[in-house]
Design a protein around this motif. Structure first.
Motif, PDB file in Angstrom:
ATOM      1  N   ASN A  70     -28.305   1.614 -28.566  1.00  0.00           N
ATOM      2  CA  ASN A  70     -27.107   0.815 -28.310  1.00  0.00           C
ATOM      3  C   ASN A  70     -25.918   1.301 -29.131  1.00  0.00           C
ATOM      4  O   ASN A  70     -24.793   1.400 -28.626  1.00  0.00           O
ATOM      5  CB  ASN A  70     -27.386  -0.666 -28.600  1.00  0.00           C
ATOM      6  N   GLU A  72     -19.179   6.314 -26.225  1.00  0.00           N
ATOM      7  CA  GLU A  72     -18.132   5.857 -25.313  1.00  0.00           C
ATOM      8  C   GLU A  72     -16.772   5.867 -25.987  1.00  0.00           C
ATOM      9  O   GLU A  72     -15.744   6.131 -25.352  1.00  0.00           O
ATOM     10  CB  GLU A  72     -18.460   4.449 -24.801  1.00  0.00           C
ATOM     11  N   LYS A 132     -21.388  12.291 -21.769  1.00  0.00           N
ATOM     12  CA  LYS A 132     -22.018  11.438 -20.765  1.00  0.00           C
ATOM     13  C   LYS A 132     -23.527  11.663 -20.698  1.00  0.00           C
ATOM     14  O   LYS A 132     -24.292  10.724 -20.430  1.00  0.00           O
ATOM     15  CB  LYS A 132     -21.380  11.683 -19.395  1.00  0.00           C
ATOM     16  N   SER A 176     -26.384   8.896 -21.004  1.00  0.00           N
ATOM     17  CA  SER A 176     -27.435   8.830 -19.982  1.00  0.00           C
ATOM     18  C   SER A 176     -28.819   8.809 -20.621  1.00  0.00           C
ATOM     19  O   SER A 176     -29.694   8.025 -20.231  1.00  0.00           O
ATOM     20  CB  SER A 176     -27.308  10.023 -19.030  1.00  0.00           C
ATOM     21  N   PHE A 179     -29.646   5.397 -22.176  1.00  0.00           N
ATOM     22  CA  PHE A 179     -30.071   4.406 -21.188  1.00  0.00           C
ATOM     23  C   PHE A 179     -31.518   4.644 -20.738  1.00  0.00           C
ATOM     24  O   PHE A 179     -32.267   3.688 -20.498  1.00  0.00           O
ATOM     25  CB  PHE A 179     -29.129   4.397 -19.990  1.00  0.00           C
ATOM     26  N   GLU A 216     -33.336   1.747 -18.793  1.00  0.00           N
ATOM     27  CA  GLU A 216     -32.326   1.297 -17.837  1.00  0.00           C
ATOM     28  C   GLU A 216     -31.945   2.472 -16.934  1.00  0.00           C
ATOM     29  O   GLU A 216     -30.962   3.176 -17.157  1.00  0.00           O
ATOM     30  CB  GLU A 216     -31.118   0.721 -18.570  1.00  0.00           C
ATOM     31  N   GLN A 244     -28.351   2.516 -14.986  1.00  0.00           N
ATOM     32  CA  GLN A 244     -27.229   2.903 -15.835  1.00  0.00           C
ATOM     33  C   GLN A 244     -27.261   4.396 -16.156  1.00  0.00           C
ATOM     34  O   GLN A 244     -26.236   5.074 -16.163  1.00  0.00           O
ATOM     35  CB  GLN A 244     -27.233   2.091 -17.128  1.00  0.00           C
ATOM     36  N   SER A 245     -28.469   4.903 -16.431  1.00  0.00           N
ATOM     37  CA  SER A 245     -28.607   6.324 -16.741  1.00  0.00           C
ATOM     38  C   SER A 245     -28.164   7.192 -15.565  1.00  0.00           C
ATOM     39  O   SER A 245     -27.428   8.164 -15.722  1.00  0.00           O
ATOM     40  CB  SER A 245     -30.058   6.650 -17.103  1.00  0.00           C
ATOM     41  N   ARG A 276     -26.217   6.306 -13.100  1.00  0.00           N
ATOM     42  CA  ARG A 276     -24.790   6.135 -12.852  1.00  0.00           C
ATOM     43  C   ARG A 276     -23.976   7.088 -13.725  1.00  0.00           C
ATOM     44  O   ARG A 276     -23.061   7.752 -13.244  1.00  0.00           O
ATOM     45  CB  ARG A 276     -24.379   4.682 -13.124  1.00  0.00           C
ATOM     46  N   VAL A 277     -24.339   7.156 -14.996  1.00  0.00           N
ATOM     47  CA  VAL A 277     -23.623   8.053 -15.910  1.00  0.00           C
ATOM     48  C   VAL A 277     -23.912   9.508 -15.573  1.00  0.00           C
ATOM     49  O   VAL A 277     -23.020  10.343 -15.513  1.00  0.00           O
ATOM     50  CB  VAL A 277     -24.030   7.760 -17.380  1.00  0.00           C
ATOM     51  N   ASN A 333     -36.778  -1.819 -12.794  1.00  0.00           N
ATOM     52  CA  ASN A 333     -35.535  -1.099 -13.067  1.00  0.00           C
ATOM     53  C   ASN A 333     -35.564   0.304 -12.492  1.00  0.00           C
ATOM     54  O   ASN A 333     -34.565   0.806 -11.973  1.00  0.00           O
ATOM     55  CB  ASN A 333     -35.281  -1.059 -14.583  1.00  0.00           C
ATOM     56  N   TYR A 353     -30.488   3.392  -6.137  1.00  0.00           N
ATOM     57  CA  TYR A 353     -29.113   3.746  -6.502  1.00  0.00           C
ATOM     58  C   TYR A 353     -28.895   5.254  -6.371  1.00  0.00           C
ATOM     59  O   TYR A 353     -27.863   5.713  -5.887  1.00  0.00           O
ATOM     60  CB  TYR A 353     -28.826   3.291  -7.933  1.00  0.00           C
TER      61      TYR A 353
END
Length: 524
Positions: free
Chosen positions: A44, A51, A67, A71, A74, A79, A82-83, A85-86, A309, A316
């Motif tokens: 986290n 970021e 990024k 990734s 995540f 997750e 999220q991974s 997506r990045v 997930n 996704y």
């Protein structure tokens, strides 16, 4: 005179700009190194820190590297959405403009990493090997490319371990380590990871002494330099695996306690699932039912959350690859990359995993013929594991869907490799996932399995699993002492009851009766 002054002024500004750019690069890599340190300290914090750097970063290459760190954080958290997506945003470069060779190299590495995360090891391996062929012999490879190439070797070593090409896996992990010359936190972590991965390969090879020697040295270093809790948990979890195989259950639990303590307050959920599974297996072996139930519940609950997930992540990924497929095509035409067909093919394979289905347990009644059939299956199972099967030895059962003979033969050969790989033990295997791994579609795969194996997909997988566990019970006497629930876990079943049901439907007897029969034969 004034012309000379102007000339020298221009030189000064050009030189100053170059120095400033160099200084900015140095500052960036220091920040990147700190970001990677945090990745192995607290996922986290790593995300928040990275970021912050990314917000003020304009360089596309720097953005990609940042990024990728996010990734990976995540993924460590479990997750997947999220991974992806990045990571896919890393892939979504400005295809209408010229991008650097390093950007192409790095984006390929990031894509191969995501393939591996979702279990598409063949696609990951193909892309990684293309990278290796292109860059491994480069004389003037940059520092960034060298570090990324070390990561490529590490990823491909993991793939080869899955394929059970252990010597190749060791060779690749050593190549990865040899590339890590620059002194940095990232390189130190990669070297530690490589040592643990190398030990993992030896564990897979059942060479426990060699594995323990490597882990012992790694753990000594980590205990003295206790700054990367994830790596510490990773090393101790693998040491627990080695002890478990030696039936040193108490020592294995001690290692797992250290691993758990290292990350207990951190969101390394994938690693926690391995630790909980380790606890449950060792307490089960010690017949400590209370502790077993506690950790089995923790493992089951966390695993369920991670699986949900991951499935969302796969859906996704399918949507993203469909949406960006046109951009890939345009970019590949502009760059004239020879690997265009491979990338498009692997994207197509990912689309094939959209129709993920749940495994179900088929039921049949017990009769004497099953035991005879199972006996014959065991003979064939042993033969298949010793020899390379051929399409000539495959019995054709029926013909429904029309498939080109070459395509059919190719799927049959790939199924043969699959059967020898033990990948059918993976609880996440499904028709769609296997179709993706074999680079075909679900209709063709289902038809070939029905036609040549005489079973539907679930029945085919269940028969492989039961034959495998029966083989272990016959050839490795220690398995006769394990609980049925543990046998269910290692053979890929989600529960004791489903394993027992399928075992009886395939063999004609329950697991306990089968074990008793073997013991009687051994003692008789």
């Amino acid at each position: 005179m004034y012309k000379n002054l102007i000339y020298y002024a221009l030189l000064f500004f050009l030189f100053s700009g170059s120095v400033l750019k160099s200084q900015n690069n140095q500052d960036f890599y220091k920040l990147l190194d700190k970001s990677i340190e945090r990745l192995y300290q607290n996922p986290n914090e790593s995300i928040n820190f990275t970021e912050g750097i990314l917000f003020n970063q304009q360089d596309p290459e720097h953005q990609m590297m940042l990024k990728n760190v996010i990734s990976q954080a995540f993924i460590m958290k479990g997750e997947f959405v999220q991974s992806l997506r990045v990571s896919m945003d890393v892939e979504n470069l400005d295809y209408n403009h010229t991008i650097s060779n390093f950007s192409v190299f790095y984006s390929d590495y990031a894509l191969a990493e995501q393939y591996q995360n979702v279990g598409l090891f063949n696609q990951s391996s193909r892309l990684l090997n293309e990278i290796i062929q292109q860059y491994s012999n480069s004389v003037n490879i940059s520092k960034n490319s060298k570090i990324t190439l070390a990561k490529v070797y590490q990823l491909e070593s993991i793939n080869q371990t899955v394929f059970k090409n252990y010597e190749k896996a060791i060779e690749l992990i050593e190549k990865s380590t040899n590339l890590l010359e620059v002194i940095s936190a990232e390189n130190s972590i990669l070297q530690l990871e490589n040592s643990i991965f190398k030990a993992s390969i030896y564990i897979q090879k059942q060479e426990i002494k060699e594995a323990k020697n490597i882990l012992h040295q790694t753990i000594l270093f980590l205990d003295k330099n206790d700054q990367f809790p994830f790596v510490k948990a990773f090393a101790y979890e693998r040491a627990a695996r080695a002890s478990f195989l030696e039936k040193d259950y108490l020592n294995a639990i001690k290692y797992l306690e250290i691993a758990n303590k290292a990350i207990i307050d951190l969101d390394y959920n994938l690693m926690k699932s391995y630790i909980y599974l380790g606890f449950s297996r060792n307490y089960l072996a010690l017949n400590n039912k209370d502790k077993y139930q506690i950790f089995d519940k923790k493992y089951t609950d966390l695993k369920s959350k991670l699986e949900m997930n991951q499935k969302e992540g796969i859906r996704y990924l399918v949507k993203l690859t469909e949406a960006h497929e046109d951009n890939y095509s345009e970019y590949l035409q502009l760059s004239q990359q020879k690997k265009s067909n491979t990338i498009l093919l692997t994207i197509g394979c990912i689309v094939g995993i959209a129709s993920l289905i749940l495994l179900y347990v088929y039921k049949n009644t017990l009769n004497a013929k099953k035991q005879l059939d199972f006996f014959n299956d065991q003979i064939q199972f042993l033969e298949n594991r010793k020899t390379n099967s051929s399409t000539e030895n495959v019995k054709e059962i029926k013909r429904n869907l029309v498939i080109h003979k070459d395509t059919e033969n190719e799927i049959i050969m790939k199924l043969s490799d699959f059967e020898k790989s033990d990948r059918f033990l993976n609880p996440e295997i499904s028709l769609a996932v296997l179709a993706g791994q074999l680079e075909t579609n679900t209709k063709y795969l289902s038809e070939v399995i029905n036609k040549y194996k005489g079973k539907n997909f679930n029945s085919y997988i269940n028969h492989l699993r039961i034959n495998y566990i029966a083989y272990l019970l016959k050839t490795q006497p220690e398995y006769l002492n394990y609980k049925v629930s543990y046998l269910a876990t290692i053979s890929g079943f989600s529960s004791h009851s489903s394993f027992a049901t399928v075992f009886k439907s395939v063999t004609g007897v329950s697991p306990n009766v089968y074990i008793q029969q073997i013991n009687q034969l051994e003692n008789g």
